[in-house]
Design an enzyme around this catalytic site. Structure first.
Site, PDB file in Angstrom:
ATOM      1  N   ASP A  99      69.089  -7.816   0.422  1.00 24.18           N
ATOM      2  CA  ASP A  99      67.857  -6.746   1.841  1.00 24.18           C
ATOM      3  C   ASP A  99      66.358  -6.289   0.908  1.00 24.18           C
ATOM      4  O   ASP A  99      66.055  -6.200   1.779  1.00 24.18           O
ATOM      5  CB  ASP A  99      69.427  -5.941   1.487  1.00 24.18           C
ATOM      6  N   HIS A 134      75.335  -3.944  -5.441  1.00 21.92           N
ATOM      7  CA  HIS A 134      76.476  -4.446  -3.999  1.00 21.92           C
ATOM      8  C   HIS A 134      77.006  -3.856  -4.731  1.00 21.92           C
ATOM      9  O   HIS A 134      77.993  -4.746  -5.110  1.00 21.92           O
ATOM     10  CB  HIS A 134      75.708  -6.387  -4.227  1.00 21.92           C
TER      11      HIS A 134
HETATM   12  C1  MLT Z   1      76.336 -10.196   3.029  1.00 18.27           C
HETATM   13  O1  MLT Z   1      75.693 -10.761   2.843  1.00 18.27           O
HETATM   14  O2  MLT Z   1      76.799  -9.805   3.668  1.00 18.27           O
HETATM   15  C2  MLT Z   1      76.096  -8.877   2.814  1.00 18.27           C
HETATM   16  O3  MLT Z   1      75.396  -8.494   0.968  1.00 18.27           O
HETATM   17  C3  MLT Z   1      77.363  -7.934   2.561  1.00 18.27           C
HETATM   18  C4  MLT Z   1      78.505  -8.551   2.147  1.00 18.27           C
HETATM   19  O4  MLT Z   1      79.048  -9.695   1.058  1.00 18.27           O
HETATM   20  O5  MLT Z   1      79.788  -7.382   1.919  1.00 18.27           O
END
Ligand code: MLT
Length: 428
Positions: free
Chosen positions: A364, A307
Site C-alpha cells: 500500500d 504486514h
Molecule cells: C491483501 O493483499 O489482501 C492485503 O495485503 C491484506 C492481507 O493479505 O491480509
C-alpha cells in the site's frame, strides 16, 4: 506412518491427523475435535486457522514469497498481462494464445451494463464514496441475473457469470468516478484492451480526444497483477464465506468489496497518501513524524508499514517501488510526495525501532503514488484494488464451489449472562 497430533484433555488422549500442503505447510485437522472431545478451538482473527485447502496462491510470509498457481509474482508482474493472470488464477493454467484471445473477446463482448444499472446511479448522492456505489451495483447484478443464485450451476453458467463480472466491473468502476465528478458516463469501447478501455472510460470526455498512454497502460497492468490475489485475506475469506451459502458470485464479491473498503484492509493505500499529504502540509519534516510514530503516547501511526503475514518484506512492495520510480521518471513527474515516501522508507529500514517490529513498507505504501501519477484520485484507490483483486475473488469462489465446501459456520465461546427470568417493565 502418517503424522498425527496428540491432544491430552482431562487426562484423556486424542489423536488428530496432520495434513500437509504441496509446499510442506502442515496443519492439524481438527474436523472431529468437537465430536470427540466436546471442545472447540478459539483463534480470534484466525491467525492460526486454515479455513480451507486451496491450490490458487502460495504465500510464505517468512521468506517473502508470493506465487499465483506456482508462478512467482515477480515473473508475472514483469512478463504477463492482467487478463492473462486473471485466466491463470481462475482456470489454473497459463492460457494458450487461442484461449487468451477467446477469454479477452468474451469479456469485451460483455462490458456493457443494462441501462437500468445506469439509472441506479441517479439514486446515489453525487458525493457518495465510489466503493459504496461499486459494492451496491455489483450486488445489484444478481437482480439482473437471478439465475446466478443456484446450488447447481453448470460449468457454462459459472463461466458466464465469471465473464460478465470481469467485464462489467470495469465499466461500473469507471462510472463511479464519473458520477462522483458529475461528468457524463462513457460507454465502453470494444476495440480497446481491458486496461486501455478502463482508462478511456475514466478519463475521456465527449468534448475532446483522449490519448491512451501505453506507459500508463503498462503500469496499470502491473498494479492490477500485483493485487490480483493474496490467499485467505479478509475480503477473500468474506467472498468464500458468503459464497459457501450458495449466494451468487455477484453477491459474494459485493460482500468482499465491502470488506476491502475497510481502512485496515484495502482502504490502507488511501490512508498512506493522505498521511504523505499531511506530512507535506506540515512542512515535510519526516524525522518529526518518525519520532511521532515511535512515541507511544502520540496517536500518529505510520500507514503502509508492516504486514499481518509478511514478516520480513512484502514481495509486492519491492516490485511496486521500482514501478513507481519507473512510472514517475517515464512520465517526467517530480512528485514531492515520493520524496517524503522515500525518506520515510529509508528511515524505517535503518531504524532499530522499525527493524525490531518488522515495520517495512508494504504494497500500500507505493501503490497510491503510482495511482496519483497516472491521474487516479485518492478516493478511487480502493476501487482500483477491487478491480485488481476481482480475479482472485472469482478464483477462490469458484474453487470453493467446485470443491463442494460446506457452508461456513464458525462457533463461539459464549461469555454472556447465565439463564435468568424475564422481568416485566414495571419491575425493572
Ligand atoms: C491483501 O493483499 O489482501 C492485503 O495485503 C491484506 C492481507 O493479505 O491480509
Amino acid at each position: 506412518m502418517a503424522e498425527s497430533a496428540e491432544l491430552i484433555l482431562d487426562g484423556k488422549s486424542y489423536s488428530f491427523p496432520v495434513t500437509e500442503g504441496t509446499e510442506h505447510e502442515k496443519a492439524i485437522d481438527i474436523a472431529k475435535l468437537r465430536d470427540q472431545t466436546g471442545y472447540i478451538t478459539i483463534d480470534s482473527g484466525y491467525k492460526n486457522t486454515g479455513a480451507t485447502k486451496s491450490a490458487i496462491t502460495f504465500l510464505d510470509g517468512e521468506e517473502g514469497i508470493l506465487r499465483y498457481r506456482g508462478y512467482p509474482i515477480e515473473q508475472l508482474a514483469e512478463q504477463s498481462s492482467f487478463l492473462e493472470v486473471a485466466y491463470l488464477l481462475i482456470y489454473g493454467t497459463l492460457p494458450t494464445q487461442a484461449e487468451l484471445d477467446n477469454f479477452s473477446h468474451q469479456i469485451t463482448k460483455h462490458t456493457l451494463v443494462h441501462e437500468d444499472v445506469r439509472k441506479i446511479f441517479d439514486g446515489f448522492p453525487s458525493a457518495a464514496h465510489p466503493m459504496a456505489i461499486l459494492s451496491s451495483l455489483i450486488c445489484s447484478l444478481t437482480a439482473f441475473y437471478p439465475e446466478s443464485v443456484s446450488p447447481d450451476l453448470s460449468k457454462e453458467e459459472i463461466d458466464l457469470n465469471v465473464i460478465r463480472l470481469m467485464a462489467k466491473i470495469s465499466t461500473i468502476a469507471a462510472w463511479t468516478y464519473k458520477n462522483n465528478m458529475g461528468h457524463p458516463l462513457n460507454y465502453p469501447r470494444n476495440d480497446l484492451d481491458y486496461c486501455s478501455n478502463f482508462l478511456y472510460m475514466m478519463f475521456s470526455f465527449p468534448t475532446e480526444k483522449y490519448e491512451i498512454d501505453p506507459r500508463i497502460v503498462s503500469a496499470l497492468n502491473k498494479l492490477l497483477i500485483l493485487h490480483a490475489d493474496h490467499e485467505q485475506n479478509c475480503s477473500t475469506s468474506t467472498v468464500r464465506l458468503v459464497g459457501s451459502a450458495n449466494a451468487s458470485l455477484y453477491g459474494s464479491v459485493s460482500a468482499g468489496i465491502n470488506a476491502l473498503w475497510g481502512p485496515l484492509h484495502g482502504g490502507a493505500n488511501q490512508e498512506v497518501l493522505e498521511m504523505l499529504q499531511a506530512i507535506q502540509k506540515d512542512g515535510g519534516d519526516t524525522s518529526k513524524f518518525i519520532a511521532k510514530a515511535k512515541d507511544k503516547n502520540d496517536p500518529f501511526r505510520l500507514m503502509g508499514f508492516g504486514h499481518r503475514v509478511y514478516k520480513n518484506f512484502d514481495p509486492r512492495a519491492k516490485i511496486i517501488k521500482k514501478a513507481a520510480d519507473d512510472v514517475l521518471s517515464a512520465l517526467g513527474i517530480n512528485d514531492p510526495l515520493l520524496k517524503i515516501a522515500q525518506e520515510l522508507e529509508q528511515a524505517a529500514l535503518t531504524d532499530e525501532y522499525f527493524i525490531e517490529r518488522k515495520l517495512y513498507p508494504n504494497v500500500d505504501f507505493y501503490s497510491g503514488i503510482i495511482y496519483r501519477a497516472i491521474g487516479i484520485p485518492t478516493e478511487m484507490f480502493t476501487v482500483m484494488f477491487a478491480l485488481g483483486r476481482l480475479p482472485g475473488w472469482i478464483a477462490q469462489w469458484k474453487e470453493m464451489r467446485e470443491n463442494k465446501e460446506p457452508i461456513g459456520r464458525p462457533r463461539q465461546v459464549y461469555t454472556g449472562e447465565l439463564e435468568r427470568d424475564y422481568v416485566g417493565i414495571e419491575q425493572r
